[in-house]
Write a protein that holds these residues in place. Structure first.
Motif, PDB file in Angstrom:
ATOM      1  N   VAL A 111       0.841  -1.190   0.000  1.00 21.50           N
ATOM      2  CA  VAL A 111       0.000   0.000   0.000  1.00 21.50           C
ATOM      3  C   VAL A 111       0.879   1.244   0.000  1.00 21.50           C
ATOM      4  O   VAL A 111       1.921   1.268   0.668  1.00 21.50           O
ATOM      5  CB  VAL A 111      -0.924   0.022   1.249  1.00 21.50           C
ATOM      6  CG1 VAL A 111      -1.612   1.366   1.392  1.00 21.50           C
ATOM      7  CG2 VAL A 111      -1.945  -1.099   1.180  1.00 21.50           C
ATOM      8  N   VAL A 112       0.479   2.257  -0.757  1.00 18.93           N
ATOM      9  CA  VAL A 112       1.173   3.550  -0.759  1.00 18.93           C
ATOM     10  C   VAL A 112       0.258   4.587  -0.121  1.00 18.93           C
ATOM     11  O   VAL A 112      -0.924   4.697  -0.474  1.00 18.93           O
ATOM     12  CB  VAL A 112       1.536   3.999  -2.197  1.00 18.93           C
ATOM     13  CG1 VAL A 112       2.127   5.413  -2.184  1.00 18.93           C
ATOM     14  CG2 VAL A 112       2.526   3.018  -2.818  1.00 18.93           C
ATOM     15  N   VAL A 113       0.809   5.321   0.823  1.00 19.93           N
ATOM     16  CA  VAL A 113       0.060   6.381   1.489  1.00 19.93           C
ATOM     17  C   VAL A 113       0.776   7.707   1.250  1.00 19.93           C
ATOM     18  O   VAL A 113       1.944   7.859   1.624  1.00 19.93           O
ATOM     19  CB  VAL A 113      -0.059   6.119   3.008  1.00 19.93           C
ATOM     20  CG1 VAL A 113      -0.818   7.262   3.680  1.00 19.93           C
ATOM     21  CG2 VAL A 113      -0.736   4.790   3.266  1.00 19.93           C
ATOM     22  N   ILE A 114       0.105   8.633   0.615  1.00 15.01           N
ATOM     23  CA  ILE A 114       0.691   9.950   0.358  1.00 15.01           C
ATOM     24  C   ILE A 114       0.273  10.882   1.489  1.00 15.01           C
ATOM     25  O   ILE A 114      -0.905  11.204   1.646  1.00 15.01           O
ATOM     26  CB  ILE A 114       0.231  10.507  -1.000  1.00 15.01           C
ATOM     27  CG1 ILE A 114       0.553   9.511  -2.121  1.00 15.01           C
ATOM     28  CG2 ILE A 114       0.903  11.848  -1.282  1.00 15.01           C
ATOM     29  CD1 ILE A 114      -0.046   9.884  -3.467  1.00 15.01           C
ATOM     30  N   ALA A 115       1.238  11.267   2.291  1.00 13.39           N
ATOM     31  CA  ALA A 115       0.982  12.145   3.440  1.00 13.39           C
ATOM     32  C   ALA A 115       1.951  13.315   3.379  1.00 13.39           C
ATOM     33  O   ALA A 115       2.513  13.725   4.388  1.00 13.39           O
ATOM     34  CB  ALA A 115       1.131  11.366   4.749  1.00 13.39           C
ATOM     35  N   GLY A 116       2.128  13.833   2.168  1.00 14.34           N
ATOM     36  CA  GLY A 116       3.169  14.823   1.920  1.00 14.34           C
ATOM     37  C   GLY A 116       2.808  16.246   2.261  1.00 14.34           C
ATOM     38  O   GLY A 116       3.405  17.173   1.703  1.00 14.34           O
ATOM     39  N   GLY A 117       1.826  16.466   3.142  1.00 18.39           N
ATOM     40  CA  GLY A 117       1.471  17.846   3.492  1.00 18.39           C
ATOM     41  C   GLY A 117       1.050  18.611   2.248  1.00 18.39           C
ATOM     42  O   GLY A 117       0.146  18.213   1.534  1.00 18.39           O
ATOM     43  N   LEU A 118       1.765  19.679   1.962  1.00 15.93           N
ATOM     44  CA  LEU A 118       1.484  20.459   0.758  1.00 15.93           C
ATOM     45  C   LEU A 118       2.384  20.041  -0.393  1.00 15.93           C
ATOM     46  O   LEU A 118       2.553  20.770  -1.359  1.00 15.93           O
ATOM     47  CB  LEU A 118       1.670  21.952   1.046  1.00 15.93           C
ATOM     48  CG  LEU A 118       0.652  22.575   1.994  1.00 15.93           C
ATOM     49  CD1 LEU A 118       1.042  23.995   2.331  1.00 15.93           C
ATOM     50  CD2 LEU A 118      -0.735  22.544   1.396  1.00 15.93           C
ATOM     51  N   GLY A 119       2.999  18.853  -0.265  1.00 11.32           N
ATOM     52  CA  GLY A 119       3.914  18.418  -1.303  1.00 11.32           C
ATOM     53  C   GLY A 119       5.211  19.207  -1.221  1.00 11.32           C
ATOM     54  O   GLY A 119       5.637  19.624  -0.157  1.00 11.32           O
ATOM     55  N   ALA A 283      -4.416   8.977   0.259  1.00 11.05           N
ATOM     56  CA  ALA A 283      -3.853  10.315   0.504  1.00 11.05           C
ATOM     57  C   ALA A 283      -4.491  10.881   1.763  1.00 11.05           C
ATOM     58  O   ALA A 283      -5.724  10.921   1.880  1.00 11.05           O
ATOM     59  CB  ALA A 283      -4.095  11.243  -0.680  1.00 11.05           C
ATOM     60  N   ILE A 284      -3.658  11.302   2.711  1.00  9.82           N
ATOM     61  CA  ILE A 284      -4.157  11.835   3.981  1.00  9.82           C
ATOM     62  C   ILE A 284      -3.438  13.142   4.300  1.00  9.82           C
ATOM     63  O   ILE A 284      -2.334  13.400   3.833  1.00  9.82           O
ATOM     64  CB  ILE A 284      -3.949  10.829   5.135  1.00  9.82           C
ATOM     65  CG1 ILE A 284      -2.463  10.440   5.265  1.00  9.82           C
ATOM     66  CG2 ILE A 284      -4.807   9.597   4.924  1.00  9.82           C
ATOM     67  CD1 ILE A 284      -2.179   9.503   6.437  1.00  9.82           C
ATOM     68  N   GLY A 285      -4.095  13.969   5.090  1.00 10.84           N
ATOM     69  CA  GLY A 285      -3.483  15.240   5.484  1.00 10.84           C
ATOM     70  C   GLY A 285      -3.719  16.340   4.466  1.00 10.84           C
ATOM     71  O   GLY A 285      -4.620  16.261   3.617  1.00 10.84           O
ATOM     72  N   ASP A 286      -2.896  17.381   4.540  1.00  4.52           N
ATOM     73  CA  ASP A 286      -3.110  18.585   3.731  1.00  4.52           C
ATOM     74  C   ASP A 286      -3.031  18.346   2.232  1.00  4.52           C
ATOM     75  O   ASP A 286      -3.487  19.176   1.443  1.00  4.52           O
ATOM     76  CB  ASP A 286      -2.079  19.660   4.109  1.00  4.52           C
ATOM     77  CG  ASP A 286      -2.392  20.303   5.445  1.00  4.52           C
ATOM     78  OD1 ASP A 286      -3.447  19.986   6.027  1.00  4.52           O
ATOM     79  OD2 ASP A 286      -1.576  21.119   5.919  1.00  4.52           O
ATOM     80  N   ILE A 287      -2.460  17.218   1.812  1.00 10.95           N
ATOM     81  CA  ILE A 287      -2.275  16.986   0.382  1.00 10.95           C
ATOM     82  C   ILE A 287      -3.561  16.497  -0.284  1.00 10.95           C
ATOM     83  O   ILE A 287      -3.641  16.459  -1.514  1.00 10.95           O
ATOM     84  CB  ILE A 287      -1.132  15.973   0.143  1.00 10.95           C
ATOM     85  CG1 ILE A 287      -0.526  16.153  -1.256  1.00 10.95           C
ATOM     86  CG2 ILE A 287      -1.602  14.529   0.349  1.00 10.95           C
ATOM     87  CD1 ILE A 287       0.820  15.509  -1.432  1.00 10.95           C
ATOM     88  N   ASN A 288      -4.575  16.128   0.488  1.00 12.91           N
ATOM     89  CA  ASN A 288      -5.806  15.632  -0.136  1.00 12.91           C
ATOM     90  C   ASN A 288      -6.902  16.701  -0.127  1.00 12.91           C
ATOM     91  O   ASN A 288      -6.771  17.754   0.511  1.00 12.91           O
ATOM     92  CB  ASN A 288      -6.282  14.332   0.526  1.00 12.91           C
ATOM     93  CG  ASN A 288      -6.926  14.546   1.884  1.00 12.91           C
ATOM     94  OD1 ASN A 288      -7.294  15.648   2.265  1.00 12.91           O
ATOM     95  ND2 ASN A 288      -7.081  13.461   2.638  1.00 12.91           N
ATOM     96  N   THR A 289      -7.967  16.435  -0.856  1.00 10.09           N
ATOM     97  CA  THR A 289      -9.096  17.363  -0.887  1.00 10.09           C
ATOM     98  C   THR A 289     -10.396  16.583  -1.037  1.00 10.09           C
ATOM     99  O   THR A 289     -10.433  15.519  -1.651  1.00 10.09           O
ATOM    100  CB  THR A 289      -8.957  18.385  -2.030  1.00 10.09           C
ATOM    101  OG1 THR A 289     -10.010  19.356  -1.931  1.00 10.09           O
ATOM    102  CG2 THR A 289      -9.033  17.727  -3.391  1.00 10.09           C
TER     103      THR A 289
END
Length: 334
Positions: A111-119, A283-289
């Motif tokens: 699994v890949v989780v993108i939690a990169g804030g604002l990238g 995708a979790i955190g500020d990087i998602n919408t």
């Protein structure tokens, strides 16, 4: 090749908390971050900034929060690749992924989780004459060490939470604090705005509303800030430091080429489990919408918890989300 259950892109507070939630479900994690240390924006941009909306903490120093999260996840022994940027994503025949970095590090995960804030991000710079000329010479876009501002004349510009919080915090450190905002209302938390208005009424800070900073000057170091009001009148005040706080410009980088649904530089997700349109990528955190999205750390924590419940079925497809345990000296043992 690093082998793990979950590869988390981003080692900010939300990514770190995801390790804890994953660990409770017996999922191993490896985190990748382009920054040389964990903590994301908290450690890189404002490590000494107080945070007021973490449950159980009336106020907590940003770096302290990061340190506490690291202590919380230590029992789960996550792996870290820091100072490297994620560049590639390759799907394997069984649906798993190999994530690669610009330095050649490869992580095989389910699994890949993108939690990169604002990238990848950079500060938004307002149009102020001579602004870049005084960068590092009185102009900064973040506060890393508030003690450097002790007994100094500080001007802040902005109307969001960072501008409000730093105004309140620095009112007890700097010799003079001036907050300049283009409107007469703030975008930040009402409680923080109320504190700023209260400090202004007591004469502890200078609050300049419906105005913009238009130019700055000095002899080798910042000395003056010129402020233009809505009625076009201009006044100049003496200052040692200017801190424009107008947010960050987000850039997704190579992640933007992964076939994800992107909406205004953020990744669209399903709020049932914060999955993206690509299987096994979350995708979790500020990087998602999503509709009603709030860019708060505590919201990211909530998203991490639900995401891990969903990710479990990919990592342990033959197991149910329930565990039997016994206690050893009062401590649950799975």
């Amino acid at each position: 090749m690093i082998t793990t259950d979950m590869c988390i892109i981003g080692a900010g507070p939300v990514g770190l908390f995801a390790v804890f939630e994953a660990g409770l479900l017996k999922m191993r994690c490896h985190l990748i971050d382009a920054l040389p240390q964990v903590g994301g924006q908290l450690s890189e941009i404002y490590p000494q900034k107080p945070i007021y909306d973490i449950p159980g903490y009336p106020a907590v120093n940003a770096q302290t929060l990061v340190d506490n999260l690291m202590e919380q996840i230590a029992p789960f022994n996550p792996g870290f690749t820091l100072g490297e940027r994620v560049d590639g994503l390759d799907t394997q025949p069984d649906g798993s992924y190999i994530v690669t970095t610009n330095e050649g590090t490869a992580v095989h995960c389910q699994v890949v989780v993108i939690a990169g804030g604002l990238g990848c991000f950079e500060p938004r710079k307002p149009e102020i004459v001579n602004l870049e000329r005084f960068e590092g010479k009185g102009v900064a876009y973040m506060v890393k060490n508030p003690e450097q501002l002790r007994d100094r004349r500080v001007v802040l510009a902005g109307g969001g939470d960072s501008a409000l919080d730093w105004t309140v915090f620095l009112s007890n450190i700097a010799s003079e604090v001036t907050l300049v905002h283009r409107s007469d209302t703030f975008r930040g938390a009402p409680d923080s705005a109320e504190k700023v208005f209260h400090l202004a009424s007591q004469g502890k800070i200078n609050l300049v509303l419906q105005s913009n900073i238009t130019s700055i000057n000095g002899n080798g170091h910042l000395q003056e800030v010129s402020i233009t009001a809505k009625d076009k009148s201009v006044k100049t005040i003496e200052a040692d430091h200017l801190i424009p706080l107008f947010g960050l410009t987000p850039k997704l980088g190579p992640i933007a080429d992964w076939g994800l649904t992107i909406d205004k530089a953020a990744i669209s997700v399903n709020t049932t489990d914060y999955s993206t349109n690509v299987d096994r990528i979350y995708a979790i955190g500020d990087i998602n919408t999503y509709p009603g999205k709030l860019k708060l750390i505590l919201c990211g924590f909530h998203e991490a918890a639900l995401m891990c419940q969903s990710a479990f079925r990919h990592v342990h497809p033959d197991q149910k989300l329930s565990f039997k345990y016994t206690t050893v000296n009062g401590v649950p043992t799975f």
